[in-house]
Design an enzyme around this catalytic site. Structure first.
Site, PDB file in Angstrom:
ATOM      1  N   GLY A 254       0.819  -1.204   0.000  1.00  0.00           N
ATOM      2  CA  GLY A 254       0.000   0.000   0.000  1.00  0.00           C
ATOM      3  C   GLY A 254       0.849   1.249   0.000  1.00  0.00           C
ATOM      4  O   GLY A 254       2.064   1.208   0.145  1.00  0.00           O
ATOM      5  N   SER A 255       0.181   2.380  -0.183  1.00  0.00           N
ATOM      6  CA  SER A 255       0.867   3.670  -0.138  1.00  0.00           C
ATOM      7  C   SER A 255      -0.100   4.707   0.392  1.00  0.00           C
ATOM      8  O   SER A 255      -1.323   4.540   0.326  1.00  0.00           O
ATOM      9  CB  SER A 255       1.372   4.079  -1.531  1.00  0.00           C
ATOM     10  OG  SER A 255       0.292   4.140  -2.442  1.00  0.00           O
ATOM     11  N   GLY A 256       0.456   5.780   0.959  1.00  0.00           N
ATOM     12  CA  GLY A 256      -0.367   6.825   1.543  1.00  0.00           C
ATOM     13  C   GLY A 256       0.145   8.195   1.193  1.00  0.00           C
ATOM     14  O   GLY A 256       0.883   8.368   0.215  1.00  0.00           O
ATOM     15  N   PHE A 258       2.345  10.082   2.615  1.00  0.00           N
ATOM     16  CA  PHE A 258       3.749  10.406   2.818  1.00  0.00           C
ATOM     17  C   PHE A 258       4.704   9.229   2.647  1.00  0.00           C
ATOM     18  O   PHE A 258       5.864   9.330   3.017  1.00  0.00           O
ATOM     19  CB  PHE A 258       3.945  10.999   4.214  1.00  0.00           C
ATOM     20  CG  PHE A 258       3.142  12.246   4.454  1.00  0.00           C
ATOM     21  CD1 PHE A 258       3.377  13.393   3.720  1.00  0.00           C
ATOM     22  CD2 PHE A 258       2.140  12.256   5.402  1.00  0.00           C
ATOM     23  CE1 PHE A 258       2.638  14.537   3.928  1.00  0.00           C
ATOM     24  CE2 PHE A 258       1.397  13.401   5.627  1.00  0.00           C
ATOM     25  CZ  PHE A 258       1.638  14.549   4.882  1.00  0.00           C
ATOM     26  N   GLY A 259       4.242   8.129   2.088  1.00  0.00           N
ATOM     27  CA  GLY A 259       5.171   7.024   1.917  1.00  0.00           C
ATOM     28  C   GLY A 259       4.490   5.745   1.491  1.00  0.00           C
ATOM     29  O   GLY A 259       3.317   5.729   1.126  1.00  0.00           O
ATOM     30  N   VAL A 261       4.045   1.305   2.154  1.00  0.00           N
ATOM     31  CA  VAL A 261       3.993   0.279   3.198  1.00  0.00           C
ATOM     32  C   VAL A 261       4.389  -1.060   2.590  1.00  0.00           C
ATOM     33  O   VAL A 261       3.874  -1.455   1.531  1.00  0.00           O
ATOM     34  CB  VAL A 261       2.586   0.176   3.820  1.00  0.00           C
ATOM     35  CG1 VAL A 261       2.575  -0.865   4.936  1.00  0.00           C
ATOM     36  CG2 VAL A 261       2.135   1.531   4.350  1.00  0.00           C
ATOM     37  N   LYS A 277       6.101   0.990   7.289  1.00  0.00           N
ATOM     38  CA  LYS A 277       5.720   2.231   6.622  1.00  0.00           C
ATOM     39  C   LYS A 277       6.962   3.102   6.455  1.00  0.00           C
ATOM     40  O   LYS A 277       7.504   3.630   7.428  1.00  0.00           O
ATOM     41  CB  LYS A 277       4.659   2.973   7.431  1.00  0.00           C
ATOM     42  CG  LYS A 277       4.200   4.280   6.803  1.00  0.00           C
ATOM     43  CD  LYS A 277       3.129   4.933   7.659  1.00  0.00           C
ATOM     44  CE  LYS A 277       2.669   6.256   7.065  1.00  0.00           C
ATOM     45  NZ  LYS A 277       1.648   6.902   7.923  1.00  0.00           N
ATOM     46  N   ASP A 385      -7.899  11.694   9.233  1.00  0.00           N
ATOM     47  CA  ASP A 385      -7.858  11.043   7.914  1.00  0.00           C
ATOM     48  C   ASP A 385      -8.534   9.668   7.960  1.00  0.00           C
ATOM     49  O   ASP A 385      -7.995   8.683   7.471  1.00  0.00           O
ATOM     50  CB  ASP A 385      -6.412  10.911   7.434  1.00  0.00           C
ATOM     51  CG  ASP A 385      -6.318  10.655   5.929  1.00  0.00           C
ATOM     52  OD1 ASP A 385      -7.297  10.953   5.212  1.00  0.00           O
ATOM     53  OD2 ASP A 385      -5.280  10.149   5.466  1.00  0.00           O
TER      54      ASP A 385
END
Length: 572
Positions: A254-256, A258-259, A261, A277, A385
């Site tokens: 996954g990704s969010g 700021f970075g 995972v 993360k 969030d």
């Protein structure tokens, strides 16, 4: 070993044990590089280390060294890199380290150091990286030299620090001025006299303590444990690199904001599965996100929040700054994959589905987590969030709220009455479709903002439509879409799988000896939609409180399971 002209010693990343003897250091005074990190060496560092006058790089990190940091290290006049993190060093930081005029990097994190930060370190003009995080350092943080740039230092995990530049977010230092010291004695005397009077209030205080303890027990999974920093695993960059196969794309889960995972396996910790993360520090706000998430998660514990395993603030193999947070791996991924399985290419994932009882349990889990964050922490915590991809499911489909990269810690309501309605000095981005409308007007982060996000999440769970669906445009959003159809067309907007449970006698849900048949589902669904609508009201004051949300959800679950039979209990 009798290589008297030895200059470079690198035996890192092994399982060597033992001590560093004074004789070894005296015999090999020509050493320029000592790299023995990632082993199991123990004992104290002998003062003879100061005789290594040619030493440039000294790395003893991630071992079991203890005792004081030798003051003789200051005699290594050309030392450039000092890495002593993740050991058991104690005592104070030697002020004479300031005599290391060539030093560029100092990492003393994750030890048991006490005392204050030597102000002399401000004078190190070539120092570019200083990490003193996760010790027990106290007192005022200097604010010049290396201490004037928050991106070049890390001080997190030292709860007794104060002052410093504003970016560090430490509380201001309290100073007792000389003219007030005489008054202090008078205050102490008065406090002794008044203590006798205060004993009269003992009965009242006892009642309040008992009441407060009882109230805290109502929070599912609540734990009053203090900070868990000391219980975190000590994990290095190199171990995370190995655990994720070099942060390979195959392990990317996954990704969010700021970075990214990655899934990883910690070999040194019983092949423990973790989610790593990794912060993209090139993105604006990533370092602040790391600090926010570390600060939030280190002092909270609840069965419906992600559990942090470790952190890593270090240097990567290229010499660049590296920051990562390590969590326990949750087998069933995030809620988004379960709500919208058709959008994934993975065949196993695409067949996933959740029935009404499972969705209701998840809704209760998430609501309980928010209730805990808003009402049962030392400071109110606003997640900022909340959305399906930030809710992770374990093997039993128990929900865990994660990704606190945008979280805010607020003072208690009576401490911030003057701040109501003001704009936040920090832009709260959130996620499109889930962020409260007042955030778009620059309002400060608030618990009603989380309630709004929860309401949108609940509507999405029942309708199986994202708030960013292409059908929502102009004045039509998911809130209005549900509100218009609630009374006469509810069957047209609800996830068909939820309705089919009640229609198909062969797909009934059993719960012990209780059987959920088709008579109650639609009433429960309507009640859930009503809660979603009230939580996602446009005005913050019109939204429900999470305490009431949790209570109503449990009532709905009782009716769904046949524990309660009176439908009026579902009225929202």
């Amino acid at each position: 070993m009798r290589c008297q002209n030895l200059q470079y010693l690198d035996i890192s990343h092994n399982n060597f044990t033992g001590i560093i003897s004074p004789q070894f250091l005296q015999t090999h005074s020509s050493l320029m590089y000592i790299k023995i990190g990632e082993n199991s060496f123990s004992g104290s560092l002998p003062p003879e280390v100061g005789k290594l006058i040619h030493l440039v790089d000294f790395n003893v990190s991630h071992n079991q060294f203890a005792g004081d940091i030798p003051i003789s290290l200051a005699d290594c006049s050309i030392l450039a890199n000092l890495s002593m993190q993740a050991n058991f060093f104690q005592g104070t930081i030697p002020p004479n380290l300031a005599s290391l005029k060539s030093i560029q990097q100092i990492d003393l994190s994750s030890n048991n150091l006490t005392g204050s930060i030597p102000k002399e370190l401000e004078k190190l003009q070539y120092l570019r990286y200083l990490n003193l995080s996760y010790n027990d350092i106290e007192g005022e943080v200097p604010n010049t030299g290396i201490f004037s740039n928050a991106s070049q230092m890390s001080l997190i995990g030292n709860n007794k620090l104060c002052g410093g530049i504003p970016e560090l977010e430490f509380p201001p230092c309290s100073v007792i001025k000389g003219k007030n010291r005489g008054k202090l004695k008078v205050i102490i005397l008065l406090s002794i006299v008044l203590s006798a009077t205060l004993m009269v209030l003992g009965t009242v205080l006892l009642y309040l303590l008992v009441y407060r303890k009882r109230e805290r027990r109502l929070v599912a999974g609540f734990s009053s444990m203090p900070t868990r920093v000391n219980k975190l695993l000590r994990i290095s960059y190199h171990e995370l690199h190995r655990a994720t196969s070099g942060f390979s794309p195959e392990n990317l889960i996954g990704s969010g904001h700021f970075g990214a995972v990655y899934k990883g396996t910690l070999e040194k910790h019983g092949n423990k599965l973790v989610a790593v993360k990794v912060l993209d520090l090139q993105k604006n706000g990533a370092s602040k996100s790391f600090k926010a998430e570390s600060k939030t998660l280190r002092n909270i514990r609840h069965r419906n929040l992600v559990s942090i395993v470790s952190y890593c603030s270090s240097i990567d193999s290229k010499g660049d700054e590296f920051k990562a947070l390590v969590y326990g791996f949750l087998e069933n991924g995030n809620l988004d994959l379960w709500l919208h399985p058709a959008e994934t290419a993975d065949q196993a994932t695409s067949l996933r589905s959740l029935n009404l009882l499972q969705k209701l349990n998840i809704a209760i889990d998430v609501a309980s987590a928010l209730q805990y964050l808003h009402d049962h922490c030392e400071a109110e915590i606003v997640h900022c969030d909340l959305k399906p991809s930030n809710i992770l499911l374990d093997n039993d489909l128990v929900a865990h709220v994660g990704d606190f990269g945008l979280a805010r810690l607020l003072p208690k309501p009576n401490d911030r009455s003057s701040e109501q309605g003001t704009s936040s000095s920090i832009a709260v981005k959130g996620s499109i479709g889930y962020a409260a409308p007042e955030y778009g007007l620059g309002h400060a982060a608030s618990t009603p903002g989380d309630v709004y996000s929860y309401g949108i999440l609940l509507l999405e769970m029942i309708t199986k439509r994202r708030p960013t669906d292409d059908m929502f445009m102009d004045e039509l959003d998911i809130h209005n879409y549900v509100n218009r159809a609630l009374h006469e067309q509810v069957s047209e907007i609800v996830d068909p799988l939820l309705l089919s449970e009640g229609r198909d006698e062969n797909s009934r849900i059993t719960h012990g000896e209780e059987t959920i048949n088709g008579g109650r589902e639609i009433d429960c669904i309507i009640s859930l939609l009503k809660i979603g609508l009230m939580c996602s009201a446009k005005l913050p004051n019109d939204r429900m409180h999470m305490n009431e949300v949790v209570r109503k959800l449990h009532l709905i679950k009782d009716v769904l399971l046949g524990v309660r039979v009176h439908q009026e209990n579902l009225q929202v």
